[in-house]
Design an enzyme around this catalytic site. Structure first.
Site, PDB file in Angstrom:
ATOM      1  N   ARG A   1      64.771  86.176  64.830  1.00 43.17           N
ATOM      2  CA  ARG A   1      63.818  85.540  65.741  1.00 43.17           C
ATOM      3  C   ARG A   1      62.778  84.745  64.965  1.00 43.17           C
ATOM      4  O   ARG A   1      62.422  83.618  65.339  1.00 43.17           O
ATOM      5  CB  ARG A   1      63.135  86.600  66.605  1.00 43.17           C
ATOM      6  CG  ARG A   1      64.018  87.132  67.729  1.00 43.17           C
ATOM      7  CD  ARG A   1      63.357  88.297  68.443  1.00 43.17           C
ATOM      8  NE  ARG A   1      64.128  88.730  69.582  1.00 43.17           N
ATOM      9  CZ  ARG A   1      64.104  89.949  70.104  1.00 43.17           C
ATOM     10  NH1 ARG A   1      63.317  90.865  69.560  1.00 43.17           N
ATOM     11  NH2 ARG A   1      64.842  90.262  71.148  1.00 43.17           N
TER      12      ARG A   1
ATOM     13  N   SER B   1      46.322  72.181  39.249  1.00 49.66           N
ATOM     14  CA  SER B   1      46.730  72.635  37.931  1.00 49.66           C
ATOM     15  C   SER B   1      45.501  73.196  37.218  1.00 49.66           C
ATOM     16  O   SER B   1      44.401  72.648  37.340  1.00 49.66           O
ATOM     17  CB  SER B   1      47.313  71.475  37.116  1.00 49.66           C
ATOM     18  OG  SER B   1      47.417  71.809  35.742  1.00 49.66           O
TER      19      SER B   1
ATOM     20  N   LYS C   1      46.615  66.422  38.931  1.00 50.06           N
ATOM     21  CA  LYS C   1      47.945  66.725  39.470  1.00 50.06           C
ATOM     22  C   LYS C   1      47.908  67.125  40.936  1.00 50.06           C
ATOM     23  O   LYS C   1      46.972  67.760  41.407  1.00 50.06           O
ATOM     24  CB  LYS C   1      48.611  67.834  38.654  1.00 50.06           C
ATOM     25  CG  LYS C   1      48.971  67.428  37.236  1.00 50.06           C
ATOM     26  CD  LYS C   1      49.910  68.444  36.608  1.00 50.06           C
ATOM     27  CE  LYS C   1      51.300  68.340  37.195  1.00 50.06           C
ATOM     28  NZ  LYS C   1      52.227  69.312  36.586  1.00 50.06           N
TER      29      LYS C   1
ATOM     30  N   ASN D   1      50.742  68.947  42.759  1.00 52.81           N
ATOM     31  CA  ASN D   1      52.073  69.546  42.636  1.00 52.81           C
ATOM     32  C   ASN D   1      52.697  69.838  44.000  1.00 52.81           C
ATOM     33  O   ASN D   1      52.009  70.273  44.925  1.00 52.81           O
ATOM     34  CB  ASN D   1      51.976  70.859  41.845  1.00 52.81           C
ATOM     35  CG  ASN D   1      51.559  70.630  40.409  1.00 52.81           C
ATOM     36  OD1 ASN D   1      52.034  69.715  39.759  1.00 52.81           O
ATOM     37  ND2 ASN D   1      50.639  71.454  39.919  1.00 52.81           N
TER      38      ASN D   1
ATOM     39  N   ARG E   1      84.296 105.339  55.106  1.00 53.89           N
ATOM     40  CA  ARG E   1      82.898 105.327  54.658  1.00 53.89           C
ATOM     41  C   ARG E   1      82.842 104.868  53.223  1.00 53.89           C
ATOM     42  O   ARG E   1      83.495 105.440  52.354  1.00 53.89           O
ATOM     43  CB  ARG E   1      82.253 106.718  54.778  1.00 53.89           C
ATOM     44  CG  ARG E   1      80.755 106.766  54.463  1.00 53.89           C
ATOM     45  CD  ARG E   1      79.904 106.307  55.662  1.00 53.89           C
ATOM     46  NE  ARG E   1      79.892 107.351  56.679  1.00 53.89           N
ATOM     47  CZ  ARG E   1      80.531 107.239  57.851  1.00 53.89           C
ATOM     48  NH1 ARG E   1      81.223 106.149  58.139  1.00 53.89           N
ATOM     49  NH2 ARG E   1      80.476 108.209  58.746  1.00 53.89           N
TER      50      ARG E   1
END
Length: 463
Positions: free
Chosen positions: A123, A276, A282, A284, A315
Site C-alpha cells: 500500500r 558538501s 556544490k 549534489n 517444510r
C-alpha cells in the site's frame, strides 16, 4: 525489525514500521485470533475459547524482546509467541488455553503474518508509485515540445522531446503498478495447512475454517497450503525488485542530466539539502544518490529469493528462514528509492535554456541523419551518406554550424540546388521540427499510461 543507521538513511520511517518487530508479531497474533474465530464459527472450538483468545491479541501486552531472544533457541518466531499467547489465555481461562493455535503450525502463523505486513508495505509503495508516475506524466505533458538532447553510448545522438523522455521514465512505473497488482492478487493469500499442509487436525471442517480465516483477514483463499511451494510469493518479490531496477534507471538518467557540465535538470534546493562539508558551491543530487544506493542492494535480495526456492519436502530447512530474512529488506530498499525519486521529480528544476544551449553547442551535428535522409531523396542514400560524412567533417574542422555548411554546399551544386527545397532543408535544423515525431509518440503513449493509472483497484484492494 531493527535496521542500522545506514539502512535508515536509505529508506523511510513508514516502511520500516511495517516490518518492525512489534508490527510483524502483531500480524501473527491477528492470524491466531482470526483462526480461533473461524474455528468457533465452524464448531471446531468453543465460542467462549475464541472470545478469550481474542482478548489477548494485542502485542503490547507481551515482552517482544523476550520472544525474539527465545525464538533463536526455538528455531521459530512462532513457538515463543504461541507459548506466550497460550500462557496469557490460560491465566484468563485454563480451558480456553487448550484451543490456542488449534490445528495450525508455526509456518502458518509466520507466513500469514508476513503476508499481512507485505500488504501494508505494498500500500505504501502503491501510493508513492502512483504519485511519482502522475507527476512524470504531468511534466511530460508540459514539456511535450521542449527540445533536449537524446544520448546513446553516453554521447549526444539526436534531438528529442523532453516530454518523450519523461514519458519513457513513467512507462515502466505504470507497468510495475499493474504487475504488482496482478502479483499481489495471487500472492497475498492465507497460509493455513497444519503440520504438513493437509489440515488433518480439523478434519472435514478444515476447508471451511480456511475460508472463514481468509475472509476475516481480507486475504485470498489458497488452493492449498503453500509451505514449500513459493512460486507466487517469489514472483511478487521479483516484481518489487524490477520496480527498484526501473527506479535505478530513472535516478541514473536524472543524475547524469544534473551534472554541472550538463545542468539540464536539478533536484529541488533547500537549506541543508545536497551540500558538501568541503565545497560550498556544490548541489549534489542526493535523491538520486539515495535511490541508486537503495536500488543497488535489491538484486542480491531477489537472487536470494530464487536461490532458496528449493525447499525440502513439506517444510524447508534453512531456505525458508533465509527467504524471510531477505524479504523485508527488498521492500524497505524499494520504498526508499521510490520516495527519494518522488521528492526529486516533485520539485525538479528544468533548465530549458540550458538544454537548447547544449544542442546549439554541437553545431547542428545532431541533425545530420535527418539531413542525410532528405538528401537521399534527391541523390540516393549511398551518395547522400558520403556527402554528409564530408560536410560534417568540414563543419567540425572549420568550427562552423553544419546547417551553414550544408546550405552552402547545396547552392554550389546545380543538381542539388535545382532538386531541393532550401526552406525545407533549413527547417531540418529547427529543434522543434526535429523533436516533432517524438512529441507525437509521447502524446499517444501518455494517453494509454494515464488510462492504465486510472484503472480501478490497486495492488492491495483488500481491507
Amino acid at each position: 525489525m531493527s535496521v542500522s543507521i545506514f539502512d535508515s538513511f536509505l529508506t523511510t520511517s513508514e516502511i520500516i514500521q511495517v516490518f518492525d518487530d512489534e508490527a510483524v508479531l502483531q500480524a501473527m497474533l491477528r492470524f491466531e485470533v482470526a483462526l480461533a474465530n473461524a474455528q468457533a464459527q465452524e464448531g471446531v472450538i468453543p465460542a467462549e475459547a475464541a472470545q478469550v483468545i481474542a482478548r489477548h491479541g494485542d502485542i503490547a501486552a507481551y515482552d517482544v524482546q523476550a520472544i525474539i531472544v527465545a525464538s533463536r533457541r526455538a528455531g521459530s518466531m512462532a513457538i515463543p509467541l504461541v507459548k506466550a499467547l497460550t500462557k496469557a489465555v490460560g491465566d484468563d481461562d485454563k480451558s480456553a488455553a487448550t484451543h490456542v493455535h488449534w490445528g495450525s503450525t508455526s509456518q502458518d502463523v509466520i507466513d500469514t503474518g508476513m503476508v499481512l505486513a507485505t500488504r501494508d508495505a505494498l500500500r505504501l509503495i502503491d501510493t508513492t508509485l502512483l504519485s511519482l508516475a502522475e507527476r512524470l506524466l504531468d511534466l511530460a505533458d508540459q514539456h511535450l515540445h521542449t527540445p533536449v538532447l537524446a544520448r546513446t553510448l553516453m554521447q549526444p545522438a539526436q534531438v528529442t522531446s523532453l516530454g518523450f523522455k519523461f514519458t519513457a521514465w513513467a512507462a515502466p512505473l505504470v507497468r510495475a503498478r499493474r504487475h504488482l497488482k496482478a502479483a499481489a492478487g495471487r500472492a497475498l493469500q492465507l497460509q493455513l495447512g497444519g503440520a504438513v499442509g493437509t489440515l488433518a487436525v480439523m478434519g472435514d471442517k478444515g476447508p471451511a475454517v480456511v475460508r472463514r480465516t481468509a475472509a476475516e483477514l481480507g486475504l485470498a483463499v489458497p488452493d492449498a497450503a503453500w509451505h514449500t511451494q513459493r512460486d507466487e510469493w517469489v514472483r511478487l518479490g521479483l516484481q518489487v525488485a524490477v520496480l527498484a531496477g526501473s527506479l535505478g534507471k530513472l535516478a541514473t538518467d536524472f543524475s547524469l542530466m544534473a551534472q554541472g557540465e550538463i545542468a539540464e535538470l536539478a533536484e529541488p534546493a533547500g537549506a541543508g539539502r545536497g551540500g558538501s562539508t568541503a565545497m560550498p558551491h556544490k548541489r549534489n543530487p542526493v535523491s538520486c544518490m539515495t535511490a541508486l544506493a537503495a536500488a543497488g542492494r535489491v538484486p542480491q535480495r531477489a537472487a536470494a529469493l530464487l536461490a532458496n526456492m528449493g525447499q525440502e519436502h513439506e517444510r524447508g530447512l534453512g531456505n525458508w528462514q533465509a527467504e524471510l530474512a531477505e524479504w523485508p529488506g527488498l521492500f524497505i530498499s524499494t520504498h526508499g528509492a521510490l520516495q527519494a525519486m518522488r521528492e526529486a521529480i516533485e520539485g525538479v528544476h528544468i533548465d530549458t535554456a540550458r538544454m537548447q544551449r547544449n544542442i546549439d553547442a554541437l553545431q547542428g551535428l545532431v541533425y545530420a541523419e535527418a539531413v542525410s535522409i532528405y538528401l537521399a531523396g534527391a541523390i540516393g542514400k549511398p551518395q547522400a551518406h558520403t556527402l554528409m560524412e564530408e560536410l560534417t567533417g568540414r563543419a567540425v574542422s572549420e568550427s562552423r554550424p553544419l546547417g551553414e555548411v550544408v546550405i552552402e554546399a547545396v547552392r554550389r551544386d546545380e543538381q542539388l540546388d535545382s532538386r531541393l527545397d532550401l526552406d525545407a532543408l533549413q527547417a531540418l535544423f529547427d529543434p522543434r521540427v526535429a523533436n516533432a515525431n517524438a512529441a507525437e509518440l509521447a502524446r499517444a503513449q501518455m494517453a494509454s499510461l494515464r488510462q492504465a493509472l486510472n484503472e480501478p483497484g490497486s495492488p492491495t484492494s483488500q481491507p
